[in-house]
Design a protein around this motif. Structure first.
Motif, PDB file in Angstrom:
ATOM      1  N   LYS A  11       0.829  -1.212   0.000  1.00 32.56           N
ATOM      2  CA  LYS A  11       0.000   0.000   0.000  1.00 32.56           C
ATOM      3  C   LYS A  11       0.866   1.267   0.000  1.00 32.56           C
ATOM      4  O   LYS A  11       2.076   1.214   0.232  1.00 32.56           O
ATOM      5  N   PHE A  59     -15.440   3.202   7.408  1.00 32.36           N
ATOM      6  CA  PHE A  59     -14.073   3.594   7.047  1.00 32.36           C
ATOM      7  C   PHE A  59     -13.845   3.654   5.538  1.00 32.36           C
ATOM      8  O   PHE A  59     -12.730   3.916   5.084  1.00 32.36           O
ATOM      9  N   ASP A 112      -5.526   1.886   9.394  1.00 31.51           N
ATOM     10  CA  ASP A 112      -5.833   2.314   8.018  1.00 31.51           C
ATOM     11  C   ASP A 112      -4.598   2.329   7.122  1.00 31.51           C
ATOM     12  O   ASP A 112      -4.695   1.980   5.953  1.00 31.51           O
TER      13      ASP A 112
HETATM   14  N1  UDP Z   1      -9.746  -0.810   7.529  1.00 31.91           N
HETATM   15  C1  UDP Z   1      -9.781   0.404   8.179  1.00 31.91           C
HETATM   16  N2  UDP Z   1     -10.438   0.491   9.388  1.00 31.91           N
HETATM   17  C2  UDP Z   1     -11.034  -0.580   9.959  1.00 31.91           C
HETATM   18  C3  UDP Z   1     -10.997  -1.820   9.285  1.00 31.91           C
HETATM   19  C4  UDP Z   1     -10.349  -1.896   8.066  1.00 31.91           C
HETATM   20  O1  UDP Z   1      -9.240   1.378   7.701  1.00 31.91           O
HETATM   21  O2  UDP Z   1     -11.608  -0.445  11.052  1.00 31.91           O
HETATM   22  C5  UDP Z   1      -9.062  -0.882   6.226  1.00 31.91           C
HETATM   23  C6  UDP Z   1      -7.672  -1.485   6.376  1.00 31.91           C
HETATM   24  O3  UDP Z   1      -6.795  -0.810   5.491  1.00 31.91           O
HETATM   25  C7  UDP Z   1      -7.877  -2.911   5.926  1.00 31.91           C
HETATM   26  C8  UDP Z   1      -8.947  -2.745   4.839  1.00 31.91           C
HETATM   27  O4  UDP Z   1      -9.787  -1.711   5.336  1.00 31.91           O
HETATM   28  O5  UDP Z   1      -6.677  -3.487   5.467  1.00 31.91           O
HETATM   29  C9  UDP Z   1      -9.762  -3.956   4.546  1.00 31.91           C
HETATM   30  O6  UDP Z   1     -10.300  -4.466   5.751  1.00 31.91           O
HETATM   31  P1  UDP Z   1     -10.309  -6.041   6.059  1.00 31.91           P
HETATM   32  O7  UDP Z   1     -11.158  -6.246   7.266  1.00 31.91           O
HETATM   33  O8  UDP Z   1     -10.664  -6.776   4.806  1.00 31.91           O
HETATM   34  O9  UDP Z   1      -8.788  -6.322   6.504  1.00 31.91           O
HETATM   35  P2  UDP Z   1      -7.569  -7.088   5.799  1.00 31.91           P
HETATM   36  O10 UDP Z   1      -8.132  -8.220   5.007  1.00 31.91           O
HETATM   37  O11 UDP Z   1      -6.858  -6.072   4.927  1.00 31.91           O
HETATM   38  O12 UDP Z   1      -6.690  -7.534   6.951  1.00 31.91           O
END
Ligand code: UDP
Length: 141
Positions: A11, A59, A112
């Motif tokens: 990212k 978010f 984030d």
């Molecule tokens: N995210 C965020 N705040 C939250 C949860 C998720 O900004 O409370 C963002 C974070 O960048 C994350 C992405 O949204 O990587 C996708 O969320 P997911 O739950 O799919 O997590 P990941 O699979 O990336 O671990």
């Protein structure tokens, strides 16, 4: 265990930190082969489409803002159990909760700006790989 492919994104925060090479070394030294790779600055429309599954989440706007804040490095990783293996190497979504030695524990600053994305299932991996790479641009051997 099956040989799988998964979609990985380094990212904007990690690209800006100049740690693409260090993250690639983690993939390679853990049996994941980089079979497609490109740097790309996502448009807002692309970031919204990629994260469409989260569009109702509070978010979502911040996530899209962050993902278009700079270039990302996108790759397809191939190997035994690649989807779970990459998720293990990444660590928990919130770097404060990520296990020691994981990519997010070592390179991410917040939930984030958390350094990397990785597909979370075979179905998602197929959709996400197709989003970024036409089949002809994935080089398995
Ligand atoms: N995210 C965020 N705040 C939250 C949860 C998720 O900004 O409370 C963002 C974070 O960048 C994350 C992405 O949204 O990587 C996708 O969320 P997911 O739950 O799919 O997590 P990941 O699979 O990336 O671990």
């Amino acid at each position: 265990m099956a040989v799988e492919r998964t979609l990985s994104i380094i990212k904007p925060d990690a690209v800006a930190k100049n740690v693409i090479g260090q993250i690639y070394t983690r993939f390679e030294s853990n049996g994941l082969k980089i079979v497609a790779s490109k740097m790309k600055w996502l448009s807002r429309q692309e970031a919204e489409a990629f994260y469409a599954v989260h569009k109702e989440r509070p978010f979502f706007k911040d996530l899209v803002d962050f993902m278009v804040s700079g270039p990302v490095q996108v790759q397809v990783l191939e190997g035994e159990n690649a989807i779970m293996k990459n998720r293990e190497l990444m660590g928990a979504t919130d770097p404060k909760k990520a296990a020691k030695g994981t990519i997010r524990a070592d390179f991410a600053q917040s939930i984030d700006a958390n350094a990397v994305h990785g597909s979370d299932s075979p179905e998602t991996a197929a959709v996400e790989i197709a989003f970024f790479f036409p089949q002809m641009n994935v080089y398995s051997r």
